[in-house]
Structure formats: C-alpha cells, structure tokens
Scaffold this active site. Sequence first.
Site, PDB file in Angstrom:
ATOM      1  CE  LYS A   1      -4.269  -1.797   0.396  1.00 21.25           C
ATOM      2  NZ  LYS A   1      -4.141  -3.103   1.018  1.00 21.25           N
TER       3      LYS A   1
ATOM      4  CD  GLU B   1     -10.321   3.647   0.238  1.00 17.53           C
ATOM      5  OE1 GLU B   1     -10.314   4.881   0.058  1.00 17.53           O
ATOM      6  OE2 GLU B   1      -9.485   2.884  -0.267  1.00 17.53           O
TER       7      GLU B   1
ATOM      8  CB  SER C   1       0.119  -8.221  -1.139  1.00 20.27           C
ATOM      9  OG  SER C   1      -0.701  -9.130  -0.426  1.00 20.27           O
TER      10      SER C   1
HETATM   11  C1  LIG Z   1      -5.090  -4.192   0.923  1.00 15.09           C
HETATM   12  C2  LIG Z   1      -4.375  -5.457   0.773  1.00 15.09           C
HETATM   13  C3  LIG Z   1      -4.656  -6.349  -0.287  1.00 15.09           C
HETATM   14  C4  LIG Z   1      -5.778  -6.143  -1.253  1.00 15.09           C
HETATM   15  O1  LIG Z   1      -5.724  -4.979  -2.001  1.00 15.09           O
HETATM   16  P1  LIG Z   1      -5.367  -4.956  -3.530  1.00 15.09           P
HETATM   17  O2  LIG Z   1      -5.677  -3.572  -3.955  1.00 15.09           O
HETATM   18  O3  LIG Z   1      -6.216  -5.967  -4.228  1.00 15.09           O
HETATM   19  O4  LIG Z   1      -3.932  -5.273  -3.656  1.00 15.09           O
HETATM   20  C5  LIG Z   1      -3.872  -7.469  -0.413  1.00 15.09           C
HETATM   21  N1  LIG Z   1      -2.879  -7.746   0.456  1.00 15.09           N
HETATM   22  C6  LIG Z   1      -2.582  -6.928   1.488  1.00 15.09           C
HETATM   23  C7  LIG Z   1      -1.481  -7.290   2.417  1.00 15.09           C
HETATM   24  C8  LIG Z   1      -3.326  -5.764   1.683  1.00 15.09           C
HETATM   25  O5  LIG Z   1      -3.019  -4.960   2.715  1.00 15.09           O
END
Ligand SMILES: *Cc1c(COP(=O)(O)O)cnc(C)c1O
Length: 402
Positions: free
Chosen positions: A97, A119, A386
Amino acid sequence: MQDYIPTAFDFDPDARGHFGIFGGRFVPETLMPALLELDAEYKKVRFDEEFWAEVNYYLREYVGRPSPLYRAASLSKELGAEVYLKREDLNHTGAHKINNTIAQGLLAKRMGKTKIIAETGAGQHGVASATVAALMGLECEVFMGAKDVARQELNVFRMKLLGAKVHSVESGSKTLKDAMNDAIRHWVTNARDTFYVIGTAAGPHPYPLMVRDFQAIISKEAKEQILQKTGAMPDMVVACIGGGSNALGMFAHFINEEKTQCIGIEAGGHGLESGKHGASLALGRPGILHGQLSYLLQSADGQIDEAHSISAGLDYPGIGPEHSYLMEQGKVMYDSVTDDEAMEAFVWLSRAEGIVPAFESAHAIAYLKKIPKEEIKGKVIIISLSGRGDKDMPQAMEILKL
Ligand SMILES: *Cc1c(COP(=O)(O)O)cnc(C)c1O
C-alpha cells in the site's frame, strides 16, 4: 536499480477512464471539478522526471525498495517447482500500500492540499496513509467499517498513534464498501483542501490508472530480478485480489510476455457455492459502485451483496475496472481460494519459510496447492507477497488455537 518511472501500457484507459466498457467516472456533479483537477494534475506528472525523482527518493530511502525477490527453497522443493516471493511484506508499514500512498501524498502536496482522507479495510491502507500524512505534514482522517475496526484493532491503534483520526463506519455491512461510501461523501463537501487517497486500483477515473502506475514498480523490479536470477521470464505470476492493486502492479510488466500467465486470486470465503465470498469476477455482474463500472456482487434486482472473506483486505463486493477488462480479454486468468485454504497456506508458509504472510497474501500462496501436480513440475512461479501477517495475529490466535 534505475529509478522507476511509469511507461504507457497497452492497457491504458481512454481519456475518460474507460477500459473497454469498464471504468469511467460515475460521480455526483459536485465531485467532477475535484476529479478533473486531479486528472489534469496527474497528466502533468505521469511521465515527469522531477516528480518521479521525489517519489523514487522516498521509495528507496523510506520504504526500503527495491523489495527482494526471494527464492522460497522449501516450497520449491516440496512442489518440484521454482517459487519466488516478491517481498512487499518487507516494505515500511508492512504491505504494498505504501508504494501508492507515497506517490498520492506527493501529488496532494503539489496540488496544495493540506488534508488527506482514506478508506481502509484491513487497515493497511489507513496505516500507509496516516504514515505518509505524518511524513509530509498533512492532516489525515481514515474511514473504516466498524466490523473491520473490531477485527483489526492493532492497525486502528497504529493510525491513531500516527496522528490520524479514525471514523468507525456503522452503516451497511460495516466493511470496506461502507467506508468508501463515507469517504466519498466526506470528499464531496471538503474537496477544496482535501485530497482523497484511494487505496486500490478502483474508483472513478483517474484513480484506477494512477494506482496501477504507482504499483507497477512491483513488476518492473520483479522482471529485472527474475531475469538476473534465472535468465528467463517466469511461467506464472500470482497475486491476490481485493480491489486489485497489488495484482495489477505485479502483472503490469509481465502481461504481454508470451511465456508468462498472470493469475489473480479472489477471496473464495466459505466457498463459491455458499454465497459467502468476495469473488466479484467469478460470480458478479457488471454494475456501478464507487464511481466506476465493473464486475460487482449484486442481487437480481441490483442490490449490492455483502462480500465475505476471512481477510478484511479482500472483503469487497467490487473490483477495479481494469481487471474486468483483462478477464473479458482473456489476458489474465482468475481463480479463487477459500478461507480454509488460505489459513492452511498461512501456517504452511510460516513453518516452511519462516515468513508469516498477511491473510490476503496467504490466498496467493494457497493457489500453489491448487495447481495440479503434473502441471506445476519445473515451473518458475512468482507470488506477490503483498503484506506481512502482524496485523492478523489477534484473529489468527482465535482461529488456530495453537
Ligand atoms: C489491501 C491489501 C490487499 C488487497 O488490495 P489490492 O488492492 O487488491 O492489492 C492485499 N494484500 C494486502 C497485504 C493488503 O493490505
């Protein structure tokens, strides 16, 4: 590694933000000036070296980029494949993020805004926004569904510690969808001094384009790294999907590679047949929510259905418009993974590699076990890790009872 600057991709939307029929800008009239102002400003900086030099400075010195592409030796051995993890979990604040909030924060400053709003679902985007606000001297208010406030209390406290005000949203399903409704509502009356930092590749144009550009650094790095390590393109690139930003970031530089199959994983919740899931592409229909036309979980008469996922970050009934387009074009393959499969992968990765993933990322890891044994043999696979699992510890403690 060279500075990152976006390139125009084949999948850029048209001037009004349409990816095929998807995307667009479906907002109340009062928001149009703010969106047009943002659109004009983003056009100016999109390929501007000075703007990107500043973004790159923070990505390198503050976020810690480039993130490693780590060969997961135990997973690879167990599967008879070559599995690499793109370690977005090692970024400052623990997820991908921050790549996006750094760039949007700098854009807000350039536009002379003094406040940002955001948000958040799992709280990762709220934390990344509050962090950037502290870093750049901006005021920050975060909208979060009451259900998410309860299940992500660590991140709520982190946001407050960083100086942000957190609004607990009590309407609707009390999750991300409702938080986004309230953020948009707040923006309508405060657009003059307030920049709305959207956390995924969704919302009205130009957000889906901007956020994709800001996250595409993930695959720009990963491509260089995999070529250096193996001398060839990967066979598969896998990422989980909430709104779809880490996935688009992970796919952007691979999507036109003949050899590479991009695979997006939606939240299967209790299973697609249960009706409790977040699989907008698999089971939704095109519809309008949060300023965009895209696949959407909705009832026969167009009421938005509640999404369900064990992971707050995937608990969203919509999806960014570019994914709807890529699915219909057959450019990306989409599948889903259930809560149970994700939890199994959460433990699997922790014990096999000593890496505790976010519940969201565990969905992408779990997909490795869904690929048939004969198909996965010898394949080179990159997984977008992620985020890290720290935020999920209280929930994991309740579920796993170790
Ligand atoms: C917010 C989040 C996601 C999902 O958001 P995307 O916009 O689809 O990437 C996935 N993994 C983590 C660790 C997140 O914080």
